[in-house]
Design a protein around this motif. Structure first.
Motif, PDB file in Angstrom:
ATOM      1  N   LEU A 197      31.930  47.206  33.907  1.00 24.17           N
ATOM      2  CA  LEU A 197      31.795  47.709  35.165  1.00 24.17           C
ATOM      3  C   LEU A 197      32.636  46.571  35.968  1.00 24.17           C
ATOM      4  N   ASN A 198      33.247  46.931  37.046  1.00 24.04           N
ATOM      5  CA  ASN A 198      34.270  46.436  38.046  1.00 24.04           C
ATOM      6  C   ASN A 198      33.048  45.899  39.181  1.00 24.04           C
ATOM      7  N   THR A 199      32.198  44.907  38.774  1.00 29.67           N
ATOM      8  CA  THR A 199      31.269  44.469  39.747  1.00 29.67           C
ATOM      9  C   THR A 199      32.087  43.384  40.726  1.00 29.67           C
ATOM     10  N   LEU A 200      32.972  42.838  40.300  1.00 31.78           N
ATOM     11  CA  LEU A 200      33.872  41.987  41.417  1.00 31.78           C
ATOM     12  C   LEU A 200      34.313  42.720  42.250  1.00 31.78           C
ATOM     13  N   ASP A 201      34.839  43.980  42.084  1.00 35.19           N
ATOM     14  CA  ASP A 201      35.397  44.703  43.461  1.00 35.19           C
ATOM     15  C   ASP A 201      34.217  45.380  44.171  1.00 35.19           C
ATOM     16  N   VAL A 202      33.026  45.599  43.542  1.00 41.36           N
ATOM     17  CA  VAL A 202      31.764  45.912  44.180  1.00 41.36           C
ATOM     18  C   VAL A 202      31.631  44.857  45.307  1.00 41.36           C
ATOM     19  N   PHE A 203      31.459  43.685  44.725  1.00 41.15           N
ATOM     20  CA  PHE A 203      31.068  42.408  45.728  1.00 41.15           C
ATOM     21  C   PHE A 203      32.002  42.159  46.765  1.00 41.15           C
ATOM     22  N   ILE A 206      31.220  44.880  49.415  1.00 38.49           N
ATOM     23  CA  ILE A 206      30.105  45.001  50.287  1.00 38.49           C
ATOM     24  C   ILE A 206      29.960  43.619  50.863  1.00 38.49           C
ATOM     25  N   GLY A 207      31.102  42.714  50.685  1.00 42.84           N
ATOM     26  CA  GLY A 207      31.310  41.483  51.543  1.00 42.84           C
ATOM     27  C   GLY A 207      30.513  40.375  50.994  1.00 42.84           C
ATOM     28  N   ALA A 208      30.064  40.430  49.605  1.00 41.94           N
ATOM     29  CA  ALA A 208      29.550  39.476  49.029  1.00 41.94           C
ATOM     30  C   ALA A 208      30.334  38.296  48.614  1.00 41.94           C
ATOM     31  N   VAL A 209      31.591  38.653  48.230  1.00 45.89           N
ATOM     32  CA  VAL A 209      32.642  37.684  48.050  1.00 45.89           C
ATOM     33  C   VAL A 209      34.127  38.097  48.657  1.00 45.89           C
ATOM     34  N   PRO A 210      34.756  36.881  49.018  1.00 52.60           N
ATOM     35  CA  PRO A 210      35.891  37.427  49.996  1.00 52.60           C
ATOM     36  C   PRO A 210      37.037  37.958  49.130  1.00 52.60           C
ATOM     37  N   PRO A 211      37.999  38.637  49.634  1.00 52.55           N
ATOM     38  CA  PRO A 211      38.923  39.261  48.454  1.00 52.55           C
ATOM     39  C   PRO A 211      39.756  38.172  48.307  1.00 52.55           C
ATOM     40  N   PRO A 212      40.450  38.289  46.948  1.00 49.77           N
ATOM     41  CA  PRO A 212      41.203  37.250  46.466  1.00 49.77           C
ATOM     42  C   PRO A 212      42.610  37.233  47.472  1.00 49.77           C
ATOM     43  N   ARG A 213      42.937  35.811  47.499  1.00 52.64           N
ATOM     44  CA  ARG A 213      44.137  35.810  48.124  1.00 52.64           C
ATOM     45  C   ARG A 213      45.458  36.101  47.753  1.00 52.64           C
ATOM     46  N   GLN A 214      46.148  37.018  48.532  1.00 53.68           N
ATOM     47  CA  GLN A 214      47.588  37.482  47.971  1.00 53.68           C
ATOM     48  C   GLN A 214      48.549  36.448  48.290  1.00 53.68           C
ATOM     49  N   PRO A 215      49.506  36.226  47.079  1.00 50.06           N
ATOM     50  CA  PRO A 215      50.426  35.368  47.092  1.00 50.06           C
ATOM     51  C   PRO A 215      51.602  35.744  48.122  1.00 50.06           C
ATOM     52  N   SER A 216      51.920  34.490  48.781  1.00 53.80           N
ATOM     53  CA  SER A 216      52.695  34.705  50.034  1.00 53.80           C
ATOM     54  C   SER A 216      54.324  35.009  49.376  1.00 53.80           C
TER      55      SER A 216
END
Length: 145
Positions: A126-132, A135-145
């Motif tokens: 399951l892509n639970t990280l994407d769900v989290f 729904i705002g449960a975890v911040p999105p990963p930082r994008q490389p600069s």
């Protein structure tokens, strides 16, 4: 159904999505054997564990809709593989997080072993990280600069 045809098994994979979208946990008896084994970490053992998980999902996402995107049957008919999309609004406890009112989409890949026309064993991703993230449960990963 002692011997299942390829078409029967494809229908079984689609019936899973239909049952999940119906929110009727008793209908899981139609597709899962009483001795069902689920290798999902969120599920308690057996068919009753599957019913409990579906009940918890429905409580957290009462508008849940599941769509079968692909259903594939192994050449020997012993496995059904499905790719599913789950859409809903996170209004109650879901995967340990209280409702946020945010919509989300989750995808899964499910593999079932089949005997006598019913699912007897299950593995999934399951892509639970994407769900989290949605729904705002975890911040999105930082994008490389």
């Amino acid at each position: 159904m002692a011997t299942s045809t390829h078409a029967d098994l494809v229908k079984l994979g689609h019936l899973f999505a239909e049952i999940m979208s119906s929110h009727d946990v008793t209908r899981l008896d139609e597709i899962k054997a009483p001795n069902y084994v689920n290798h999902n970490a969120f599920a308690e053992p057996g068919l009753e564990g599957s019913k409990k998980v579906l009940g918890a999902i429905i409580a957290g996402v009462p508008d849940l809709k599941v769509t079968a995107e692909d259903v594939i049957v192994s050449s020997d008919g012993s496995r059904v593989v499905g790719r599913y999309r789950y859409d809903g609004t996170h209004t109650g406890n879901f995967l340990g997080f209280p409702g946020t009112g945010k919509p989300f989409a989750m995808r899964s890949i499910d593999i079932w072993r089949v005997e006598n026309g019913k699912f007897v064993e299950h593995w999934d991703e399951l892509n639970t990280l994407d769900v989290f993230i949605q729904i705002g449960a975890v911040p999105p990963p930082r994008q490389p600069s």
